[in-house]
Design an enzyme around this catalytic site. Structure first.
Site: not given
Length: 170
Positions: A58, A95
Protein backbone atom coordinates in the site's frame (compact mmCIF):
# COMPACT_ATOMS: atom_id res chain seq x y z
CA UNK A 1 -12.80 15.37 5.83
CA UNK A 2 -13.38 12.47 8.21
CA UNK A 3 -10.85 10.01 6.76
CA UNK A 4 -11.22 7.61 9.70
CA UNK A 5 -14.90 7.05 8.86
CA UNK A 6 -13.79 5.56 5.53
CA UNK A 7 -11.33 3.05 7.04
CA UNK A 8 -12.76 -0.47 7.44
CA UNK A 9 -11.90 -2.50 10.55
CA UNK A 10 -11.22 -6.20 9.99
CA UNK A 11 -10.84 -8.27 13.17
CA UNK A 12 -8.39 -11.19 13.37
CA UNK A 13 -6.43 -10.29 10.22
CA UNK A 14 -3.74 -11.28 9.32
CA UNK A 15 -3.94 -13.40 12.46
CA UNK A 16 -6.16 -13.79 15.51
CA UNK A 17 -6.02 -10.85 17.89
CA UNK A 18 -5.03 -8.25 15.26
CA UNK A 19 -7.51 -5.53 14.29
CA UNK A 20 -6.56 -4.63 10.73
CA UNK A 21 -7.27 -1.06 9.61
CA UNK A 22 -8.14 -1.47 5.93
CA UNK A 23 -7.38 1.65 3.91
CA UNK A 24 -8.71 0.21 0.62
CA UNK A 25 -12.15 1.61 1.44
CA UNK A 26 -10.65 5.09 1.80
CA UNK A 27 -8.48 5.01 -1.32
CA UNK A 28 -11.37 3.90 -3.54
CA UNK A 29 -13.35 7.00 -2.54
CA UNK A 30 -13.12 9.59 -5.33
CA UNK A 31 -13.04 12.55 -2.93
CA UNK A 32 -11.16 11.10 0.04
CA UNK A 33 -8.18 9.61 -1.81
CA UNK A 34 -7.18 12.86 -3.56
CA UNK A 35 -7.76 14.76 -0.31
CA UNK A 36 -5.52 12.32 1.59
CA UNK A 37 -2.75 12.61 -1.01
CA UNK A 38 -3.06 16.40 -1.03
CA UNK A 39 -2.80 16.50 2.78
CA UNK A 40 0.32 14.34 2.84
CA UNK A 41 1.94 16.21 -0.06
CA UNK A 42 1.19 19.58 1.57
CA UNK A 43 3.03 18.46 4.72
CA UNK A 44 6.12 17.68 2.60
CA UNK A 45 6.01 20.55 0.10
CA UNK A 46 8.65 22.69 1.87
CA UNK A 47 11.04 19.72 2.33
CA UNK A 48 12.48 19.80 -1.23
CA UNK A 49 11.89 16.07 -1.66
CA UNK A 50 13.88 14.39 -4.45
CA UNK A 51 12.45 10.91 -3.96
CA UNK A 52 9.50 9.34 -2.21
CA UNK A 53 10.05 5.78 -1.01
CA UNK A 54 7.02 3.55 -0.54
CA UNK A 55 7.10 0.11 1.10
CA UNK A 56 5.20 -2.77 -0.46
CA UNK A 57 2.31 -2.81 -1.10
CA UNK A 58 0.00 0.00 0.00
CA UNK A 59 3.02 2.28 0.26
CA UNK A 60 3.23 1.98 -3.53
CA UNK A 61 -0.28 3.40 -3.88
CA UNK A 62 0.20 6.29 -1.48
CA UNK A 63 3.86 6.95 -2.16
CA UNK A 64 3.64 7.11 -5.94
CA UNK A 65 0.66 9.49 -5.75
CA UNK A 66 2.49 11.74 -3.26
CA UNK A 67 5.63 11.66 -5.44
CA UNK A 68 3.55 12.78 -8.42
CA UNK A 69 1.96 15.58 -6.39
CA UNK A 70 5.43 16.77 -5.30
CA UNK A 71 7.10 16.41 -8.70
CA UNK A 72 9.49 13.89 -7.14
CA UNK A 73 10.68 10.45 -8.20
CA UNK A 74 9.37 7.26 -6.63
CA UNK A 75 11.31 4.25 -5.29
CA UNK A 76 9.75 0.92 -4.34
CA UNK A 77 10.85 -0.94 -1.22
CA UNK A 78 9.88 -4.57 -1.86
CA UNK A 79 9.73 -8.00 -0.33
CA UNK A 80 12.61 -10.35 -1.25
CA UNK A 81 13.07 -11.55 -4.82
CA UNK A 82 10.73 -8.98 -6.43
CA UNK A 83 13.30 -6.53 -7.81
CA UNK A 84 15.22 -7.49 -10.97
CA UNK A 85 18.56 -5.70 -10.41
CA UNK A 86 21.11 -5.88 -7.58
CA UNK A 87 19.53 -5.07 -4.20
CA UNK A 88 20.29 -4.17 -0.63
CA UNK A 89 18.23 -5.93 2.03
CA UNK A 90 17.37 -5.60 5.67
CA UNK A 91 15.52 -7.87 8.11
CA UNK A 92 13.15 -6.26 10.60
CA UNK A 93 10.41 -7.00 13.12
CA UNK A 94 6.68 -6.42 12.67
CA UNK A 95 3.89 -6.24 15.22
CA UNK A 96 3.02 -9.84 14.24
CA UNK A 97 6.31 -11.42 13.08
CA UNK A 98 9.42 -10.61 11.05
CA UNK A 99 10.08 -9.68 7.44
CA UNK A 100 12.70 -8.59 4.91
CA UNK A 101 12.70 -5.48 2.72
CA UNK A 102 14.83 -4.85 -0.36
CA UNK A 103 15.60 -1.86 -2.56
CA UNK A 104 17.66 -1.60 -5.71
CA UNK A 105 21.15 -0.67 -4.60
CA UNK A 106 21.25 2.18 -7.14
CA UNK A 107 17.81 3.58 -6.17
CA UNK A 108 19.18 6.44 -4.09
CA UNK A 109 22.18 8.66 -4.72
CA UNK A 110 24.11 10.20 -1.83
CA UNK A 111 22.61 13.48 -0.72
CA UNK A 112 19.15 12.93 -2.16
CA UNK A 113 16.30 14.14 0.04
CA UNK A 114 13.94 11.27 0.82
CA UNK A 115 10.38 11.12 2.12
CA UNK A 116 9.02 7.79 3.32
CA UNK A 117 5.29 7.42 2.64
CA UNK A 118 3.21 4.45 3.77
CA UNK A 119 -0.35 3.62 4.75
CA UNK A 120 0.37 2.57 8.34
CA UNK A 121 2.65 3.31 11.27
CA UNK A 122 2.31 0.52 13.83
CA UNK A 123 5.46 -0.58 15.66
CA UNK A 124 7.66 1.37 13.25
CA UNK A 125 9.64 -1.70 12.14
CA UNK A 126 8.92 -1.38 8.43
CA UNK A 127 9.49 2.37 8.44
CA UNK A 128 12.82 2.06 10.26
CA UNK A 129 13.98 -0.72 7.93
CA UNK A 130 13.30 1.44 4.89
CA UNK A 131 14.86 4.49 6.54
CA UNK A 132 18.02 2.48 7.33
CA UNK A 133 18.26 1.27 3.72
CA UNK A 134 17.88 4.83 2.44
CA UNK A 135 20.51 6.14 4.84
CA UNK A 136 22.92 3.30 3.98
CA UNK A 137 22.73 4.52 0.37
CA UNK A 138 23.45 8.10 1.45
CA UNK A 139 19.90 9.44 1.36
CA UNK A 140 18.74 12.10 3.80
CA UNK A 141 15.35 11.36 5.35
CA UNK A 142 13.40 14.63 5.41
CA UNK A 143 10.05 13.20 6.46
CA UNK A 144 8.01 10.08 7.15
CA UNK A 145 4.28 10.27 6.46
CA UNK A 146 1.52 7.78 7.16
CA UNK A 147 -2.20 7.66 6.48
CA UNK A 148 -2.86 5.76 9.73
CA UNK A 149 -1.00 5.56 13.04
CA UNK A 150 -1.77 2.97 15.71
CA UNK A 151 -0.63 5.04 18.68
CA UNK A 152 -0.74 2.22 21.25
CA UNK A 153 1.99 0.35 19.35
CA UNK A 154 4.46 3.26 19.89
CA UNK A 155 5.94 3.35 16.39
CA UNK A 156 6.45 7.08 16.66
CA UNK A 157 8.93 6.46 19.50
CA UNK A 158 11.09 4.41 17.11
CA UNK A 159 10.94 7.34 14.65
CA UNK A 160 11.61 10.03 17.28
CA UNK A 161 14.70 11.29 15.42
CA UNK A 162 12.68 11.90 12.24
CA UNK A 163 9.94 14.27 11.16
CA UNK A 164 7.02 11.78 11.30
CA UNK A 165 3.35 12.64 10.86
CA UNK A 166 0.13 10.73 10.34
CA UNK A 167 -3.30 11.79 9.10
CA UNK A 168 -5.42 9.39 11.19
CA UNK A 169 -4.60 8.18 14.69
CA UNK A 170 -6.16 5.21 16.48
Amino acid sequence: MDFAALVRDIPDFPKKGILFRDITTLIKDTKAFPALIDAVAASLRDKQVDLVVGPEARGFVMGSAVAYALGAGFVMARKPGKLPAATRRIEYGLEYGADVMEMHEDAIKPGQRIALVDDLLATGGTAMAVIKLCEEMGGEIVGARFAIELTDLNGRELLKDYDAESVIQY
